[in-house]
Scaffold this motif. Structure first.
Motif, PDB file in Angstrom:
ATOM      1  N   ALA A  80       0.823  -1.205   0.000  1.00  0.00           N
ATOM      2  CA  ALA A  80       0.000   0.000   0.000  1.00  0.00           C
ATOM      3  C   ALA A  80       0.858   1.256   0.000  1.00  0.00           C
TER       4      ALA A  80
ATOM      5  N   GLN B  34      -4.027  -8.746  -2.011  1.00  0.00           N
ATOM      6  CA  GLN B  34      -4.728  -9.498  -0.974  1.00  0.00           C
ATOM      7  C   GLN B  34      -5.758 -10.437  -1.583  1.00  0.00           C
ATOM      8  N   LEU B  35      -6.480  -9.950  -2.574  1.00  0.00           N
ATOM      9  CA  LEU B  35      -7.492 -10.775  -3.227  1.00  0.00           C
ATOM     10  C   LEU B  35      -6.855 -11.927  -3.989  1.00  0.00           C
TER      11      LEU B  35
ATOM     12  N   GLU C  99      -3.347   1.804  -2.104  1.00  0.00           N
ATOM     13  CA  GLU C  99      -4.252   0.884  -1.420  1.00  0.00           C
ATOM     14  C   GLU C  99      -4.961  -0.063  -2.379  1.00  0.00           C
ATOM     15  N   ASP C 100      -5.369   0.436  -3.552  1.00  0.00           N
ATOM     16  CA  ASP C 100      -6.085  -0.431  -4.494  1.00  0.00           C
ATOM     17  C   ASP C 100      -5.208  -1.587  -4.957  1.00  0.00           C
TER      18      ASP C 100
ATOM     19  N   LYS D 209      -4.913  -4.095  -2.182  1.00  0.00           N
ATOM     20  CA  LYS D 209      -6.138  -4.895  -2.095  1.00  0.00           C
ATOM     21  C   LYS D 209      -6.171  -5.960  -3.188  1.00  0.00           C
ATOM     22  N   SER D 210      -5.675  -5.623  -4.372  1.00  0.00           N
ATOM     23  CA  SER D 210      -5.628  -6.611  -5.454  1.00  0.00           C
ATOM     24  C   SER D 210      -4.710  -7.769  -5.091  1.00  0.00           C
TER      25      SER D 210
ATOM     26  N   ASP E 208      -7.864 -14.141   3.545  1.00  0.00           N
ATOM     27  CA  ASP E 208      -9.141 -13.912   4.211  1.00  0.00           C
ATOM     28  C   ASP E 208      -9.220 -14.856   5.403  1.00  0.00           C
TER      29      ASP E 208
END
Length: 260
Positions: free
Chosen positions: A197, A209-210, A202-203, A206-207, A215
């Protein structure tokens, strides 16, 4: 599996993940410049402390240098050895990120190894970000890089940070200026995403993380002393007491020294 085979398979697997990262490298830095990451590897480090952040660094298309005194493989806590990609002498002088993983026994030895501390101090003085996971923060502290900083470590060594002039913080990831420290072992992924990040936004983090499907739904709520309760925590501390006493003794032997 032979150690070189393990390294090759690991890097190939990480490469497949990074190839799927939807062009994150293009958004990273001006002219597509890859961030340079210098990682201290050492005998007795925790493998997961290394591979969690390393996965994120790889997804960031970083230029990663695994540095040790020699080119000889270093054995991790699992018994699996990791081959350095560079020696201290050959390692780049400047880095966007200096990263030190943890591992209690290995860390204890490193905070009394002046050659290691000199290397960490020198690379840290030129790094954009000075970082660690788990007990790696003790190495940063012994190298004089945490003076006046808020930092974290594994919960059972966090109380040693004041010896090195740092303020201990009970958080998963702690950011204080250009110093970013992660808590114990599994916090390496949280740490890696925080670094992503910082460098990509941040985007992009997040990508990552996905893509990693990070999770977590742990089967037990025992991942901290507060959640595990007194009895379980006390039993673990009793089992680890010799190693923890050794770490404290090493830190206190460091304490009388003046600045490195």
């Amino acid at each position: 599996m032979k150690r070189r085979t393990f390294n090759a398979v690991t890097l190939a697997s990480l490469g497949m993940l990074s190839a799927s990262s939807i062009g994150l490298a293009q958004t990273m830095q001006p002219q597509g410049k890859k961030p340079v990451v210098v990682v201290l590897i050492y005998p007795g480090m925790i493998l997961l402390d290394l591979t969690g952040p390393l996965t994120c660094f790889n997804m960031m298309m970083a230029d990663v240098h695994l540095a040790w005194k020699t080119n000889d493989p270093v054995k991790t806590d699992t018994g699996i050895s990791i081959a350095p990609t560079t020696t201290f002498a050959q390692c780049p002088q400047d880095a966007d990120i200096l990263f030190v993983p943890g591992g209690l026994g290995g860390t204890t030895a490193m905070i009394e190894d002046q050659e290691v501390l000199d290397f960490v101090q020198a690379r840290g003085s030129n790094a954009t970000y000075i970082t660690s996971v788990c007990t790696g923060s003790l190495v940063l502290g012994a190298a004089g890089l945490l003076q006046g900083k808020r930092a974290t470590s594994h919960w059972y060594t966090r109380d040693l940070l004041p010896i090195f002039g740092a303020t201990p913080v009970s958080e998963r990831v702690v950011v204080d200026g250009n110093v970013i420290t992660g808590a114990g072992v599994t916090a390496g992924l949280d740490f890696g995403l925080a670094i992503a990040a910082k460098l990509l936004g941040e985007d992009a983090a997040k990508s990552i993380q996905l893509l990693l499907e990070y999770d977590p739904e742990p089967p037990f709520t025992a991942g901290s002393p507060e959640k595990a309760g007194h009895d379980l925590t006390a039993a673990l501390l009793k089992r680890r007491k010799p190693a923890l006493d050794g770490a404290r003794a090493a830190a206190e032997r460091w304490h009388p020294r003046t600045k490195l």
